[in-house]
Enzyme design. Structure first.
Site, short mmCIF file in Angstrom:
data_model
loop_
_atom_site.label_atom_id
_atom_site.label_comp_id
_atom_site.label_asym_id
_atom_site.label_seq_id
_atom_site.Cartn_x
_atom_site.Cartn_y
_atom_site.Cartn_z
N GLN A 239 1.27 -1.41 0.46
CA GLN A 239 -0.07 -0.06 -0.10
C GLN A 239 0.71 1.50 -0.16
O GLN A 239 2.47 1.63 0.49
CB GLN A 239 -1.22 -0.08 1.11
CG GLN A 239 -0.70 -0.17 2.46
CD GLN A 239 -1.63 -0.08 4.17
OE1 GLN A 239 -2.07 -0.75 3.79
NE2 GLN A 239 -1.69 0.89 5.21
N GLY A 240 0.22 1.90 -0.72
CA GLY A 240 0.91 3.62 -0.70
C GLY A 240 -0.15 4.90 -0.37
O GLY A 240 -0.91 4.16 -0.29
N TYR A 241 0.52 5.65 -0.09
CA TYR A 241 -0.38 7.11 0.28
C TYR A 241 -0.02 7.93 -0.92
O TYR A 241 0.74 8.10 -0.91
CB TYR A 241 -0.20 7.19 1.84
CG TYR A 241 -0.31 6.52 2.56
CD1 TYR A 241 -1.91 6.22 3.49
CD2 TYR A 241 0.40 5.52 2.90
CE1 TYR A 241 -2.42 5.62 4.12
CE2 TYR A 241 0.22 4.60 3.53
CZ TYR A 241 -1.26 4.50 4.17
OH TYR A 241 -1.61 3.47 5.26
N LEU A 242 -0.75 8.70 -1.39
CA LEU A 242 -1.31 9.91 -2.74
C LEU A 242 -1.48 10.90 -1.08
O LEU A 242 -0.99 12.17 -2.16
CB LEU A 242 -2.41 9.75 -3.24
CG LEU A 242 -2.50 8.38 -4.38
CD1 LEU A 242 -3.46 8.03 -5.44
CD2 LEU A 242 -1.39 8.94 -5.41
#
Length: 153
Positions: A27-30
């Site tokens: 998962q990544g965060y914009l």
């Protein structure tokens, strides 16, 4: 509006390992701003985009949408780095699903269990392998682990 009511705990010992098969999550965060977290997650062959509002106690607004896997792969390249990678096990205990996350990379060694509740005052039983509660400790928020990884504590 969706509302997430979640409690988070440290995990003790290894008794939880054999209770469910692990699934890799990337998962990544914009956006990892406390007022609005925007996350892209790939879990197996499924992908989701999630928007979360500010936490108030154990609750916060949450909106979750499935997205095409190929789009998620592209969006992860746009996200703040590093990505959060972990193995998740979903364990049924006491009529609730406990999500046990074993983190990888710069967060290796961190293992937490989360449980979603119907209300903030819901009474529930904890498995023996659930330890201290860390719901109110922002260091354990996944969105904070990209800026302050567990290995640096």
């Amino acid at each position: 509006m969706g509302v997430e009511i979640e409690r988070k705990f440290l995990v003790c010992g290894d008794a939880w390992r054999d209770l469910a098969a692990p699934l890799l999550l990337r998962q990544g965060y914009l956006s990892s701003h406390p007022e609005r977290v925007v996350r892209v997650r790939i879990e197996g062959e499924a992908a989701m985009m999630t928007v979360k509002g500010r936490s108030v106690g154990a609750s916060r607004g949450e909106w979750e949408y499935p997205i095409p896997l190929a789009d998620a792969e592209e969006l992860l390249r746009l996200c703040e780095q590093p990505l959060v990678e972990k193995y998740r096990r979903r364990i049924d205990f006491g009529g609730l699903i406990w999500e046990v996350d074993e983190f990888l990379g710069a967060n290796a060694g961190l293992v937490v269990a989360e449980v979603e509740l119907s209300s903030e005052d819901q009474v529930f039983d904890k498995p023996d392998w659930v330890g201290a509660e860390v719901s109110d400790d922002a260091r354990y928020f996944n969105s904070n682990l990209i800026h302050n990884p567990y290995s640096l504590w």
